[in-house]
Design a protein around this motif. Sequence first.
Motif, short mmCIF file in Angstrom:
data_model
loop_
_atom_site.label_atom_id
_atom_site.label_comp_id
_atom_site.label_asym_id
_atom_site.label_seq_id
_atom_site.Cartn_x
_atom_site.Cartn_y
_atom_site.Cartn_z
N TYR A 174 2.41 1.67 -3.41
CA TYR A 174 1.41 2.10 -4.39
C TYR A 174 1.29 3.63 -4.40
O TYR A 174 1.11 4.26 -5.44
CB TYR A 174 0.06 1.45 -4.09
CG TYR A 174 -0.99 1.74 -5.12
CD1 TYR A 174 -1.02 1.06 -6.33
CD2 TYR A 174 -1.98 2.71 -4.88
CE1 TYR A 174 -1.99 1.34 -7.29
CE2 TYR A 174 -2.94 2.99 -5.83
CZ TYR A 174 -2.95 2.30 -7.02
OH TYR A 174 -3.90 2.58 -7.98
N LYS A 175 1.43 4.20 -3.21
CA LYS A 175 1.34 5.66 -3.09
C LYS A 175 2.63 6.35 -3.53
O LYS A 175 2.60 7.38 -4.20
CB LYS A 175 1.03 6.05 -1.64
CG LYS A 175 -0.34 5.58 -1.16
CD LYS A 175 -0.53 5.93 0.32
CE LYS A 175 -1.86 5.41 0.83
NZ LYS A 175 -2.02 5.68 2.29
N LYS A 176 3.77 5.78 -3.16
CA LYS A 176 5.06 6.42 -3.42
C LYS A 176 5.66 6.05 -4.78
O LYS A 176 6.48 6.80 -5.32
CB LYS A 176 6.07 6.07 -2.32
CG LYS A 176 5.64 6.49 -0.92
CD LYS A 176 5.61 8.00 -0.75
CE LYS A 176 6.99 8.59 -0.72
NZ LYS A 176 6.97 10.04 -0.39
N GLN A 177 5.29 4.86 -5.28
CA GLN A 177 5.81 4.39 -6.57
C GLN A 177 7.35 4.34 -6.59
O GLN A 177 7.99 4.69 -7.58
CB GLN A 177 5.30 5.27 -7.72
CG GLN A 177 3.80 5.22 -7.91
CD GLN A 177 3.32 3.84 -8.38
OE1 GLN A 177 3.80 3.31 -9.39
NE2 GLN A 177 2.37 3.27 -7.66
N GLU A 209 0.83 -1.21 0.00
CA GLU A 209 0.00 0.00 0.00
C GLU A 209 0.87 1.26 0.00
O GLU A 209 0.58 2.23 -0.72
CB GLU A 209 -0.92 -0.01 1.23
CG GLU A 209 -2.04 -1.05 1.14
CD GLU A 209 -2.82 -1.16 2.44
OE1 GLU A 209 -2.52 -0.38 3.38
OE2 GLU A 209 -3.70 -2.04 2.53
#
Length: 275
Positions: free
Chosen positions: A251-254, A248
């Motif tokens: 997914y936000k920071k990539q 998770e």
Amino acid sequence: MNLFLVLQQTFQDFEFLIIDDGSTDGTLEKIQKYHDSRIKLIVHSTNMGLVESLNQGISLSTGDYIARMDGDDVSLPRRLERQVAFMDLNQHIGVCGGQAQFMGKNQITRAPLSHEEIRCFQLFHCTFAHPSVIFRKSIIDTYGVRYFPYKHAEDYDIWNRLADFTQLTNLPEVLIILRQHSNQVSVASKWVQDRNADAIRMYQLHQLDLYPTEEEYRLHLDFSDFKIRVHDFVHYSNCLAWAHKILEANYKKQKYDHETLNRVLSQFFSLSEVN
């Protein structure tokens, strides 16, 4: 170091920087018996430490590539030939390691091969056998990369930083033989190595905006050591929850390739079951 084996590499066009860091066991006298124009001997009157010696070697080297070697390990005869040929053909690769076999054992490392897989595994532990590595001098100099004083974990740190500038890989074949003994760093100074490795792991987790609790970090180490107790429902569930938390956050920071990270996390579960 078995100087004869290094000098007998099938790839012969290299300078051989040997840094004697204040040895007192007769090593210097043994080195001085060799007369080979490729040998460049640097002698420290007092011990400066590994990190200082490594950085000095980088600064003094003049070749396109820098290959690392420890005094008590063995490079197989075609090690340099194989790595130089690979690097010449793959200009986008800046760091290349290989698999290692432990002396007297059938045990061979299973270091990841691709850049993205290496980066994901590095979130948990070092993925290179340090004495197997060759890297481009131009990358090191262009970005001013040097070893930092993470004592006994300096290699773990430098690969993470180099991954921001260049591609990393491990070759699938065995390139070196690692010698194990009670005086080596991983045994004699394990607590220092573990403490510094913890700092490197934590820095990477913070880059994902993850600030694990003490329990979550213990779970993270269980991933690193492939010690997920897959048949213990509570432990397995907690590890699964930590894996989802990492995914998770990514997914936000990539920061990592998401599909590769998911696959790597799955491997920790499957390989823990085997081990």
